[in-house]
Motif scaffolding. Structure first.
Motif, PDB file in Angstrom:
ATOM      1  N   ARG A  95      17.735 -30.511  24.305  1.00 46.82           N
ATOM      2  CA  ARG A  95      16.847 -31.666  24.531  1.00 46.82           C
ATOM      3  C   ARG A  95      15.453 -31.194  24.946  1.00 46.82           C
ATOM      4  O   ARG A  95      14.439 -31.748  24.513  1.00 46.82           O
ATOM      5  CB  ARG A  95      17.449 -32.584  25.590  1.00 46.82           C
ATOM      6  N   GLU A  97      14.002 -28.373  24.127  1.00 49.52           N
ATOM      7  CA  GLU A  97      13.327 -27.817  22.946  1.00 49.52           C
ATOM      8  C   GLU A  97      12.810 -28.922  22.036  1.00 49.52           C
ATOM      9  O   GLU A  97      11.753 -28.776  21.413  1.00 49.52           O
ATOM     10  CB  GLU A  97      14.253 -26.886  22.167  1.00 49.52           C
ATOM     11  N   ALA A  98      13.539 -30.052  21.946  1.00 53.93           N
ATOM     12  CA  ALA A  98      13.066 -31.182  21.136  1.00 53.93           C
ATOM     13  C   ALA A  98      11.779 -31.748  21.726  1.00 53.93           C
ATOM     14  O   ALA A  98      10.816 -32.036  20.993  1.00 53.93           O
ATOM     15  CB  ALA A  98      14.146 -32.261  21.061  1.00 53.93           C
ATOM     16  N   SER A 101       8.950 -29.173  21.173  1.00 55.43           N
ATOM     17  CA  SER A 101       8.442 -29.131  19.795  1.00 55.43           C
ATOM     18  C   SER A 101       7.611 -30.380  19.479  1.00 55.43           C
ATOM     19  O   SER A 101       6.642 -30.310  18.730  1.00 55.43           O
ATOM     20  CB  SER A 101       9.587 -28.976  18.792  1.00 55.43           C
ATOM     21  N   ARG A 102       7.973 -31.514  20.084  1.00 49.10           N
ATOM     22  CA  ARG A 102       7.165 -32.732  19.898  1.00 49.10           C
ATOM     23  C   ARG A 102       5.777 -32.534  20.504  1.00 49.10           C
ATOM     24  O   ARG A 102       4.759 -32.922  19.908  1.00 49.10           O
ATOM     25  CB  ARG A 102       7.850 -33.936  20.529  1.00 49.10           C
ATOM     26  N   GLN A 120      11.858 -31.347  15.359  1.00 46.47           N
ATOM     27  CA  GLN A 120      12.525 -31.494  16.656  1.00 46.47           C
ATOM     28  C   GLN A 120      14.011 -31.164  16.533  1.00 46.47           C
ATOM     29  O   GLN A 120      14.562 -30.440  17.363  1.00 46.47           O
ATOM     30  CB  GLN A 120      12.374 -32.927  17.180  1.00 46.47           C
ATOM     31  N   GLN A 121      14.648 -31.691  15.509  1.00 52.27           N
ATOM     32  CA  GLN A 121      16.075 -31.449  15.319  1.00 52.27           C
ATOM     33  C   GLN A 121      16.344 -29.972  15.045  1.00 52.27           C
ATOM     34  O   GLN A 121      17.307 -29.411  15.563  1.00 52.27           O
ATOM     35  CB  GLN A 121      16.592 -32.310  14.170  1.00 52.27           C
ATOM     36  N   HIS A 123      14.491 -27.301  15.946  1.00 55.15           N
ATOM     37  CA  HIS A 123      14.288 -26.510  17.162  1.00 55.15           C
ATOM     38  C   HIS A 123      15.408 -26.754  18.174  1.00 55.15           C
ATOM     39  O   HIS A 123      15.880 -25.825  18.834  1.00 55.15           O
ATOM     40  CB  HIS A 123      12.927 -26.826  17.787  1.00 55.15           C
ATOM     41  N   SER A 124      15.820 -27.991  18.301  1.00 55.35           N
ATOM     42  CA  SER A 124      16.901 -28.331  19.231  1.00 55.35           C
ATOM     43  C   SER A 124      18.213 -27.671  18.806  1.00 55.35           C
ATOM     44  O   SER A 124      18.915 -27.072  19.622  1.00 55.35           O
ATOM     45  CB  SER A 124      17.071 -29.847  19.297  1.00 55.35           C
TER      46      SER A 124
END
Length: 187
Positions: A95, A97-98, A101-102, A120-121, A123-124
């Motif tokens: 979460r 990392e998401a 990345s955002r 996001q997905q 990287h997560s």
């Protein structure tokens, strides 16, 4: 010896990053090679005997092969890897990392929301997989040691029982029969 060296090199190579399903194939293949071609010496009593040294080496290598084969399964299935608290932080890291990345790709939010969601997905998912792989690798020696103990105890008890009955162990190479006795131990 080649199989042992190969198992060690592959373990080091596969322990980097996420455990992939090919590791299961490699572990099962090495296990098949060890079981098909390795022959322990005949059972002899004593902790310092050649039999015991060979049994320890055999058990450790089989335990390593089992651990390599199970690593991807341990990484992906929580019911097989029930270490309390070992997996919980990985999803929180995903979460984070998401969100990170955002923030890093904030200029995409207005232009391409689908690309941002994909980034996001991705990287997560990578963060969770790497975290689970690291956790699995940390606990893998416990599973390898447990498999080695089970294999060693089973092989030792089987070889000892066969030696008590006077039968030649199936794991040793055939040799000449003793004069006056049949190969199956009967007179």
């Amino acid at each position: 010896m080649i199989g042992i060296g190969l198992a060690a090199v592959l373990t080091i190579a596969l322990a980097q990053g996420s455990w992939q399903w090919f590791a299961t194939y490699i572990g099962a293949t090495l296990l098949a090679v060890i079981l098909a071609f390795y022959r322990r010496p005949a059972w002899t009593p004593g902790v310092r005997s050649a039999y015991m040294r060979a049994l320890v080496a055999y058990s450790l290598v089989v335990g390593l092969c089992v651990a390599i084969a199970l690593a991807p399964v341990l990484q992906r299935w929580a019911w097989l890897f029930p270490m309390p608290g070992a997996r919980s932080g990985c999803h929180e890291l995903g979460r984070y990392e998401a969100v990170r990345s955002r923030a890093a790709l904030a200029d995409l939010a207005g232009r391409d929301g689908a690309a941002l969601a994909y980034a996001q997905q991705a990287h997560s998912g990578k963060a969770v997989a790497d975290c689970l792989a690291t956790t699995t690798t940390e606990w893998l020696p416990l599973y390898a040691g447990g498999a080695a103990v089970l294999v060693g105890a089973g092989a030792w008890s089987r070889d000892r029982a066969r030696a008590r009955k006077g039968l030649r162990p199936m794991s040793s190479s055939p040799g000449p029969a003793v004069a006056g006795t049949r190969q199956d131990g009967m007179k």
